[in-house]
Write an enzyme that holds these catalytic residues in place. Structure first.
Site, PDB file in Angstrom:
ATOM      1  N   ASP A  24     -26.671  24.990 -41.469  1.00 22.46           N
ATOM      2  CA  ASP A  24     -27.194  23.799 -42.141  1.00 22.46           C
ATOM      3  C   ASP A  24     -28.407  23.252 -41.388  1.00 22.46           C
ATOM      4  O   ASP A  24     -28.494  23.394 -40.165  1.00 22.46           O
ATOM      5  CB  ASP A  24     -26.078  22.748 -42.214  1.00 22.46           C
ATOM      6  CG  ASP A  24     -26.392  21.644 -43.205  1.00 22.46           C
ATOM      7  OD1 ASP A  24     -27.342  21.790 -44.004  1.00 22.46           O
ATOM      8  OD2 ASP A  24     -25.675  20.621 -43.187  1.00 22.46           O
ATOM      9  N   ASN A  26     -31.821  23.617 -42.530  1.00 21.64           N
ATOM     10  CA  ASN A  26     -33.109  24.300 -42.742  1.00 21.64           C
ATOM     11  C   ASN A  26     -34.154  23.335 -43.320  1.00 21.64           C
ATOM     12  O   ASN A  26     -35.317  23.343 -42.918  1.00 21.64           O
ATOM     13  CB  ASN A  26     -32.946  25.461 -43.724  1.00 21.64           C
ATOM     14  CG  ASN A  26     -32.065  26.570 -43.196  1.00 21.64           C
ATOM     15  OD1 ASN A  26     -31.681  26.557 -42.037  1.00 21.64           O
ATOM     16  ND2 ASN A  26     -31.729  27.524 -44.048  1.00 21.64           N
ATOM     17  N   GLY A  27     -33.709  22.540 -44.307  1.00 21.65           N
ATOM     18  CA  GLY A  27     -34.625  21.613 -44.978  1.00 21.65           C
ATOM     19  C   GLY A  27     -35.145  20.559 -44.020  1.00 21.65           C
ATOM     20  O   GLY A  27     -36.349  20.265 -43.967  1.00 21.65           O
ATOM     21  N   HIS A  41     -35.922  27.846 -44.567  1.00 16.96           N
ATOM     22  CA  HIS A  41     -34.990  28.944 -44.846  1.00 16.96           C
ATOM     23  C   HIS A  41     -35.489  30.241 -44.192  1.00 16.96           C
ATOM     24  O   HIS A  41     -34.724  31.013 -43.644  1.00 16.96           O
ATOM     25  CB  HIS A  41     -34.829  29.149 -46.357  1.00 16.96           C
ATOM     26  CG  HIS A  41     -34.218  27.969 -47.059  1.00 16.96           C
ATOM     27  ND1 HIS A  41     -33.120  27.304 -46.568  1.00 16.96           N
ATOM     28  CD2 HIS A  41     -34.553  27.325 -48.221  1.00 16.96           C
ATOM     29  CE1 HIS A  41     -32.807  26.311 -47.398  1.00 16.96           C
ATOM     30  NE2 HIS A  41     -33.661  26.296 -48.393  1.00 16.96           N
ATOM     31  N   LEU A 135     -19.378  45.250 -35.313  1.00 13.75           N
ATOM     32  CA  LEU A 135     -19.199  43.894 -35.868  1.00 13.75           C
ATOM     33  C   LEU A 135     -19.126  43.995 -37.379  1.00 13.75           C
ATOM     34  O   LEU A 135     -19.897  44.733 -38.000  1.00 13.75           O
ATOM     35  CB  LEU A 135     -20.407  43.015 -35.497  1.00 13.75           C
ATOM     36  CG  LEU A 135     -20.462  41.616 -36.120  1.00 13.75           C
ATOM     37  CD1 LEU A 135     -19.460  40.678 -35.416  1.00 13.75           C
ATOM     38  CD2 LEU A 135     -21.870  41.006 -36.015  1.00 13.75           C
ATOM     39  N   SER A 200     -17.598  21.197 -46.651  1.00 12.43           N
ATOM     40  CA  SER A 200     -18.469  21.553 -47.786  1.00 12.43           C
ATOM     41  C   SER A 200     -17.967  22.755 -48.600  1.00 12.43           C
ATOM     42  O   SER A 200     -18.730  23.681 -48.881  1.00 12.43           O
ATOM     43  CB  SER A 200     -19.907  21.815 -47.317  1.00 12.43           C
ATOM     44  OG  SER A 200     -20.444  20.657 -46.732  1.00 12.43           O
TER      45      SER A 200
HETATM   46  C1  FPP Z   1     -28.661  24.914 -45.526  1.00 13.60           C
HETATM   47  O1  FPP Z   1     -29.822  24.195 -45.186  1.00 13.60           O
HETATM   48  C2  FPP Z   1     -28.915  26.346 -45.648  1.00 13.60           C
HETATM   49  C3  FPP Z   1     -28.871  27.044 -46.818  1.00 13.60           C
HETATM   50  C4  FPP Z   1     -28.599  26.435 -48.111  1.00 13.60           C
HETATM   51  C5  FPP Z   1     -29.138  28.491 -46.891  1.00 13.60           C
HETATM   52  C6  FPP Z   1     -28.896  29.324 -45.680  1.00 13.60           C
HETATM   53  C7  FPP Z   1     -29.854  30.459 -45.754  1.00 13.60           C
HETATM   54  C8  FPP Z   1     -30.489  31.036 -44.743  1.00 13.60           C
HETATM   55  C9  FPP Z   1     -30.274  30.699 -43.340  1.00 13.60           C
HETATM   56  C10 FPP Z   1     -31.543  32.050 -45.037  1.00 13.60           C
HETATM   57  C11 FPP Z   1     -31.222  33.454 -45.046  1.00 13.60           C
HETATM   58  C12 FPP Z   1     -29.818  33.869 -44.921  1.00 13.60           C
HETATM   59  C13 FPP Z   1     -29.471  35.150 -44.714  1.00 13.60           C
HETATM   60  C14 FPP Z   1     -28.048  35.541 -44.578  1.00 13.60           C
HETATM   61  C15 FPP Z   1     -30.479  36.204 -44.595  1.00 13.60           C
HETATM   62  P1  FPP Z   1     -30.284  23.004 -46.120  1.00 13.60           P
HETATM   63  O2  FPP Z   1     -31.330  23.509 -47.026  1.00 13.60           O
HETATM   64  O3  FPP Z   1     -29.100  22.403 -46.827  1.00 13.60           O
HETATM   65  O4  FPP Z   1     -30.842  21.998 -45.070  1.00 13.60           O
HETATM   66  P2  FPP Z   1     -30.918  20.401 -45.180  1.00 13.60           P
HETATM   67  O5  FPP Z   1     -29.483  19.910 -45.232  1.00 13.60           O
HETATM   68  O6  FPP Z   1     -31.592  20.018 -43.909  1.00 13.60           O
HETATM   69  O7  FPP Z   1     -31.704  20.075 -46.393  1.00 13.60           O
END
Ligand code: FPP
Length: 251
Positions: A24, A26-27, A41, A135, A200
């Site tokens: 969690d 990324n955004g 992402h 793994l 979640s």
């Molecule tokens: C949550 O961050 C993350 C995701 C919804 C997607 C996870 C995906 C990746 C890490 C990319 C690639 C994955 C693989 C397996 C290659 P968010 O967008 O909810 O962040 P925020 O809460 O800060 O907005």
């Protein structure tokens, strides 16, 4: 170069066999840098690489990553497209390296909802890494814990209706055999990044006795040392599974 933290993990004993991760933040990582969300992402993909390598180094048997939830289908179409594109990119770019490391990829979730190009890319990486024994990497895609339990309930109800199953025989193992994770042990450790204290809709059945580690770090900044810190935290825990501590007599 092996890190000091990895040495401590190895000395600590009792490395968790199955580690699950809610990736969690990324955004927020992107927003704090004035970047569009999809770049968060993309950077998160590097952390996936880091954590997979760290898991192999630490001797973890199973790593389960929550890559795309059933709720993520409600995100803007542009972001869904970007995430599916990243899954394809990951599947194509990493296959040879994962194979070299002995990582066997599995994909768990409702793949019927995923577009054809993404489905075939992820099935190719599953095929291309078959037989890896360092793994097992579970990528949870279009996965939701409630949906998984609903599917299991429907499947069991169908078997009861067909006269193949007596409801009185439905126990933990019968239900577990109807989940996406059939045959797998429950996670020993769940890591959630970005400081959020929530499950979640992730692995609702499987997480019943899992130890939780909440990291304040956003996923794109999460590296193998953060994974090792989470394992060290786990190694300090006493797992009781609802029982009393060893050496404590019930009065
Ligand atoms: C949550 O961050 C993350 C995701 C919804 C997607 C996870 C995906 C990746 C890490 C990319 C690639 C994955 C693989 C397996 C290659 P968010 O967008 O909810 O962040 P925020 O809460 O800060 O907005």
């Amino acid at each position: 170069m092996a890190s000091d933290l990895l040495d401590r993990v190895r000395l600590g004993g009792g490395v968790p066999s199955h580690v699950a991760v809610i990736m969690d933040g990324n955004g927020r990582w992107a927003r704090e840098r004035g970047l569009p969300r999809h770049l968060g992402h993309r950077e998160g993909m590097k952390s996936v690489r880091e954590v997979v390598e760290g898991a192999v180094e630490a001797g973890i048997d199973i790593l389960t990553l929550f890559a795309f939830s059933t709720e993520n289908w409600k995100r803007p179409a542009r972001e869904i497209t970007a995430l599916m594109g990243l899954l394809q990119l990951y599947a194509r770019k990493e296959r040879a390296e994962l194979r070299r490391q002995g990582v066997q990829v599995h994909v768990l979730g409702d793949l019927d909802r995923v577009d054809d190009a993404t489905r075939s890319a992820v099935l190719e990486i599953v095929e291309g890494t078959r037989g890896g024994n360092a793994l097992r990497l579970n990528l949870m895609i279009s996965y939701g814990g409630r949906e998984e339990l609903l599917r299991a309930a429907r499947a069991l109800a169908d078997r009861v209706r067909a006269g193949e199953l007596d409801p009185a025989d439905i126990d933990d193992s019968v239900l577990e055999d109807s989940l996406f994770t059939r045959g797998l042990p429950s996670p020993d450790l769940l890591i959630r990044t970005s400081g959020e204290h929530r499950i979640s809709n992730f692995m609702l059945w499987q997480l019943a006795y899992t130890e939780l580690h909440i990291s304040p770090v956003y996923w794109p900044a999460f590296d193998r040392d953060h994974l090792f810190e989470a394992i060290l935290d786990y190694q300090r825990r006493e797992r009781r599974f609802g029982r009393v501590s060893v050496g404590v007599e019930a009065s």
